[in-house]
Design a protein around this motif. Structure first.
Motif, PDB file in Angstrom:
ATOM      1  N   CYS A   1       0.872  -1.215   0.065  1.00 17.54           N
ATOM      2  CA  CYS A   1      -0.104  -0.028   0.051  1.00 17.54           C
ATOM      3  C   CYS A   1       0.828   1.279  -0.059  1.00 17.54           C
TER       4      CYS A   1
ATOM      5  N   GLU B   1       3.899   7.793  -4.048  1.00 17.48           N
ATOM      6  CA  GLU B   1       2.939   8.367  -5.190  1.00 17.48           C
ATOM      7  C   GLU B   1       3.148   7.487  -6.457  1.00 17.48           C
TER       8      GLU B   1
ATOM      9  N   LYS C   1       1.147   4.429  -5.173  1.00 18.72           N
ATOM     10  CA  LYS C   1      -0.251   4.612  -5.141  1.00 18.72           C
ATOM     11  C   LYS C   1      -1.011   4.835  -6.553  1.00 18.72           C
ATOM     12  N   GLU C   2      -0.286   5.267  -7.487  1.00 20.45           N
ATOM     13  CA  GLU C   2      -1.060   5.600  -8.862  1.00 20.45           C
ATOM     14  C   GLU C   2      -0.984   4.111  -9.655  1.00 20.45           C
TER      15      GLU C   2
ATOM     16  N   ASN D   1      -1.579   1.071  -7.851  1.00 27.49           N
ATOM     17  CA  ASN D   1      -2.504   0.401  -6.898  1.00 27.49           C
ATOM     18  C   ASN D   1      -3.879   0.925  -7.455  1.00 27.49           C
ATOM     19  N   ILE D   2      -4.192   2.086  -7.477  1.00 30.08           N
ATOM     20  CA  ILE D   2      -5.379   2.693  -8.054  1.00 30.08           C
ATOM     21  C   ILE D   2      -5.739   2.156  -9.491  1.00 30.08           C
TER      22      ILE D   2
ATOM     23  N   LEU E   1      -5.208   3.430   2.521  1.00 27.45           N
ATOM     24  CA  LEU E   1      -6.413   3.279   1.356  1.00 27.45           C
ATOM     25  C   LEU E   1      -7.465   4.106   1.438  1.00 27.45           C
TER      26      LEU E   1
ATOM     27  N   GLN F   1      -5.356   8.218   2.853  1.00 28.12           N
ATOM     28  CA  GLN F   1      -4.377   8.678   2.233  1.00 28.12           C
ATOM     29  C   GLN F   1      -4.378   8.769   0.729  1.00 28.12           C
ATOM     30  N   TYR F   2      -5.279   7.490   0.274  1.00 25.42           N
ATOM     31  CA  TYR F   2      -5.372   7.416  -1.106  1.00 25.42           C
ATOM     32  C   TYR F   2      -6.708   8.182  -1.424  1.00 25.42           C
TER      33      TYR F   2
ATOM     34  N   LEU G   1      -9.685   6.987  -1.501  1.00 29.29           N
ATOM     35  CA  LEU G   1     -10.285   6.191  -2.547  1.00 29.29           C
ATOM     36  C   LEU G   1     -11.739   6.286  -2.494  1.00 29.29           C
TER      37      LEU G   1
END
Length: 243
Positions: free
Chosen positions: A56, A70, A73-74, A76-77, A99, A102-103, A105
């Motif tokens: 994560c 970053e 994160k990108e 994972n998304i 998730l 911070q993300y 989502l």
């Protein structure tokens, strides 16, 4: 029917993803299996990413490597969207906090995030009520408690499973750190162990404790001498076995 459902999920973006997190996958595969069994017992249809699952990014961000975070994160998304994920369930409080908050989502990508204690609580009607038979000390994990504000669900589930919850002197938003996180276990193992033992010293010998966090569980299990440390999933599954 299964093909049609999967096709519909793909279109609607409604796949439920079980995301165990790095620590559970690497060090506690039996705990990952426990949670998969629990989700199946609750009739929750879920997918796994297996070898496509990335960290994560929490350890990277805490280490100050923002650019690397970053990128994680990108990535994972992108993977979540490729797999039409509408809900992520994780047993790791650090992953949950990362998730969800911070993300972002839920706010920015319409992907709901739950810690598995929330999932179990949401489906508690599928669990049988147990009379209070045992006592257990509950430890609030940092990322689930004061960083995410989730205090009641784990306690209510323990009650449902037949446990009277004993509180540590410092609990909820004032809960003590287990000593593992923030790289302390690597950078200062002596202090890490001292903090852990301070928490354990409050629990009577031969009593039981639990924490719904793989990091806390691993830390307490490692240092406990005369205290039984149970992972949260073990309590759920044990409860289902008992008549």
């Amino acid at each position: 029917m299964s093909f049609f459902k999967n096709f519909l999920d793909k279109i609607l973006g409604s796949n439920t993803l079980y995301y165990p997190g790095c620590l559970t996958k690497a060090l506690l595969p039996e705990i990952q299996k426990n949670y998969e069994d629990i989700l199946n017992e609750l009739w929750i249809d879920f997918i796994k990413l297996s070898d496509k699952e990335y960290c994560c990014g929490s350890p990277v961000l805490r280490a100050g490597m923002k650019d690397a975070y970053e990128k994680i994160k990108e990535k994972n998304i992108q993977i979540f969207k490729e797999h039409a994920v509408g809900l992520i369930i994780t047993n790791c409080p650090a992953c949950y906090n990362m998730l969800k908050y911070q993300y972002k989502l839920e706010e920015e990508h319409w992907i709901k995030v739950e810690h598995i204690t929330q999932t179990i609580k949401r489906n508690e009607k599928k669990l049988k009520n147990k009379d209070i038979l045992k006592e257990i000390t509950y430890h609030d994990p940092c990322h689930l408690g004061r960083l995410s504000g989730n205090y009641e669900e784990p306690r209510e589930i323990l009650n449902k499973c037949g446990y009277k919850v004993n509180e540590l002197s410092k609990n909820r938003e004032n809960s003590m750190f287990c000593g593992w996180g923030g790289w302390l276990v690597n950078n200062n193992p002596e202090l890490s162990e001292k903090i852990c033992n301070q928490v354990l010293s409050e629990i009577p010998e031969w009593a039981s404790m639990t924490s719904p966090c793989p990091m806390c569980y691993f830390q307490f299990k490692k240092h406990a001498k005369n205290v039984e440390v149970k992972e949260f999933s073990e309590i759920i599954l044990d409860s289902k076995k008992e008549k």
